[in-house]
Enzyme design. Structure first.
Site, PDB file in Angstrom:
ATOM      1  N   ASP A 168       5.980  84.169  -2.343  1.00 13.63           N
ATOM      2  CA  ASP A 168       4.847  83.304  -2.669  1.00 13.63           C
ATOM      3  C   ASP A 168       5.019  82.968  -4.144  1.00 13.63           C
ATOM      4  OD1 ASP A 168       2.400  82.232  -3.544  1.00 13.63           O
ATOM      5  OD2 ASP A 168       1.242  83.356  -2.065  1.00 13.63           O
ATOM      6  N   HIS A 169       5.453  81.734  -4.438  1.00 14.11           N
ATOM      7  CA  HIS A 169       5.856  81.433  -5.817  1.00 14.11           C
ATOM      8  C   HIS A 169       4.701  81.567  -6.803  1.00 14.11           C
ATOM      9  CE1 HIS A 169       4.615  77.314  -4.435  1.00 14.11           C
ATOM     10  NE2 HIS A 169       4.065  77.312  -5.614  1.00 14.11           N
TER      11      HIS A 169
ATOM     12  N   HIS B 130      -1.550  81.197  -1.191  1.00 11.72           N
ATOM     13  CA  HIS B 130      -1.703  81.201  -2.643  1.00 11.72           C
ATOM     14  C   HIS B 130      -3.119  81.580  -3.084  1.00 11.72           C
ATOM     15  CE1 HIS B 130       2.124  79.364  -2.342  1.00 11.72           C
ATOM     16  NE2 HIS B 130       1.710  78.118  -2.205  1.00 11.72           N
TER      17      HIS B 130
END
Length: 492
Positions: free
Chosen positions: A180-181, A243
């Site tokens: 999950d950037h 996110h």
């Protein structure tokens, strides 16, 4: 076990001819080499359907670096570590040939049999690839093997469970790195430091002193060329399920016993377990969904979502989600967490606002006047930093006060999902630090919370509100907060 020295590994990128590899992964690996985080003991194998040669692949990598990094150097030496392997994910012989190549590269670059398999491609192939990697012996090395997976991890809980079962046949949970950037972003990682390293904040971080917390992730762009993907996703699955809920978990978690992967993840899981479930009949009370219509931004006329390429003209897909989350535990009982995310909004920003409660009687404001609250603002992008809003005395003799902002700006590179986030996460994966990757328990709990909302929307139990492109979302979102006596704070 976390490696502290220069980690050694062969990185196999499935989907190496795609956009993610070119825009994010290649520049991130280059940065790691240039910053001496990794030494010469690495190789990258690009896997794809195109019949490229090593030279063609290396040219593509070099072009990626030069496009992303203006002052690039030593490119020939860097790209010499890159190799290409034409591949058919369903053909066992492709895996056998790949294994031969990896064995050869292990010897050439002294990577000690350490292998990262990065799946930067369509999710429908994840299970097939994972099972074949084990079946054909690619994970049976003297070193470690790790599987990195991009989102989406399923499109609901049942599909996520099926995918997880397929992957777990070949890799155990400790080997799986669900990326999950957002968790690689500097200011997201700073949330824990702000909370747990400052005596100013941690004693106040509870329902006695905090009125509400707001998390905003807004984009000015529309769906662009992602219409086909977005029609099957929408803002709820694309942004909220992963996110946004990850940021809520970091904001609400208890202090971990130690800063280890297991302890941090354990506290995040407790938050997700404590989220108050929303039934299908309650969804319209807690959530607003919207879709951008035509509008103006920076004096440019913008089209609506249903006019975009590869989008159904009668689409009911949401491009905006706002929600009120309640966490039923001792620390957060009664404190709403307001979340909003959307496309074609007035500003590009990811921001957290912590609003503290008013003092019982403010001596410096007349009765009936609105007292500006104390706010802690964590700016994640584009301008990374922290702002603390306090009330101070106005200039002059009058005993009035005014709000002022104390700013700390990191002035990091602009842009959401920048290579720096991937750089940190790739490095963490090579070192074996899974703290900033998503555990299966987090994925399953997130889908368990989101699925009833999605199901209610499919059944038409909540209206789809239109909002003009260039605005901050539909008025129904503002009304949701106004009903609680609150308001959205402007993004900085």
């Amino acid at each position: 076990m976390i490696t502290q020295e220069h980690p050694k590994s062969v990185i196999v990128i499935f989907g190496a001819t795609g956009d993610l590899a070119k825009r994010k992964l290649f520049p991130s690996i280059y940065h790691l080499v240039q910053n001496e985080k990794i030494g010469k003991e690495f190789a990258v194998v690009g896997v794809g359907r195109r019949p490229w040669t090593n030279d063609e692949f290396r040219h593509n990598v070099s072009d990626s670096i030069q496009t992303s990094i203006k002052e690039s150097k030593d490119l020939d030496d860097f790209t010499s570590h890159f190799h290409y392997h034409p591949f058919d994910v369903t053909n066992p012989s492709s895996y056998l040939e790949l294994n031969d190549l990896l064995t050869k590269l292990d010897s050439t670059y002294q990577t000690e049999g350490n292998r990262i398999f990065y799946l930067a491609m369509a999710p429908e192939f994840f299970g097939t690839i994972a099972k074949n990697l084990k079946k054909e012996g690619l994970t049976a090395t003297k070193g470690w093997s790790r599987l990195v997976i991009e989102k989406p991890f399923g499109h609901d809980l049942p599909s996520a469970q099926t995918l997880n079962q397929e992957i777990r046949e070949a890799f155990n949970e400790d080997q799986i790195y669900r990326i999950d950037h957002y968790l690689g972003k500097e200011m997201v990682q700073n949330i824990e430091v702000i909370r747990f390293a400052n005596a100013l904040f941690e004693p106040l971080w509870n329902n006695r002193y905090i009125s509400n917390i707001q998390v905003t992730s807004s984009e000015v762009l529309g769906v662009e060329d992602r219409g086909r993907y977005y029609e099957n996703s929408g803002a709820l699955r694309d942004m909220f399920q992963n996110h946004m809920l990850q940021m809520v978990a970091l904001l609400a978690m208890e202090p971990p016993i130690k800063l280890t992967t297991d302890e941090v993840r354990s506290e995040k899981v407790k938050v997700l377990r404590a989220l108050r479930a929303v039934s299908e009949d309650e969804v319209s009370d807690y959530f607003v969904r919207g879709q951008y219509a035509s509008g103006q931004l920076d004096n440019k006329q913008l089209i609506g979502y249903t006019e975009e390429n590869n989008v159904d003209k009668k689409s009911q897909t949401e491009t905006y989600v706002a929600g009120k989350l309640l966490i039923d535990n001792f620390r957060w009982a009664g404190v709403p967490f307001y979340i909003r995310t959307g496309k074609r909004m007035a500003a590009k920003s990811t921001q957290i606002v912590v609003q503290f409660k008013d003092i019982p009687m403010n001596l410096y404001y007349k009765k009936g006047e609105n007292v500006p609250p104390n706010l802690l603002v964590i700016n994640i992008q584009p301008d990374e930093g922290i702002t603390l809003q306090l009330n101070v005395k106005k200039d002059g003799d009058a005993g009035d006060s005014k709000p002022v902002k104390l700013d700390l700006s990191n002035n990091f590179q602009d842009g959401i999902n920048t290579p720096e986030a991937y750089e940190k996460l790739l490095y963490d994966c090579m070192r074996g630090d899974a703290t900033n990757f998503t555990h299966w328990d987090e994925v399953s709990l997130s889908w368990s919370f989101v699925d009833p909302i999605s199901d209610a929307w499919k059944k038409g139990k909540a209206a789809l509100a239109a909002y003009p492109s260039g605005s901050m979302g539909p008025k129904e979102s503002d009304e949701m907060l106004e009903a609680d006596g609150n308001q959205w704070w402007p993004v900085n």
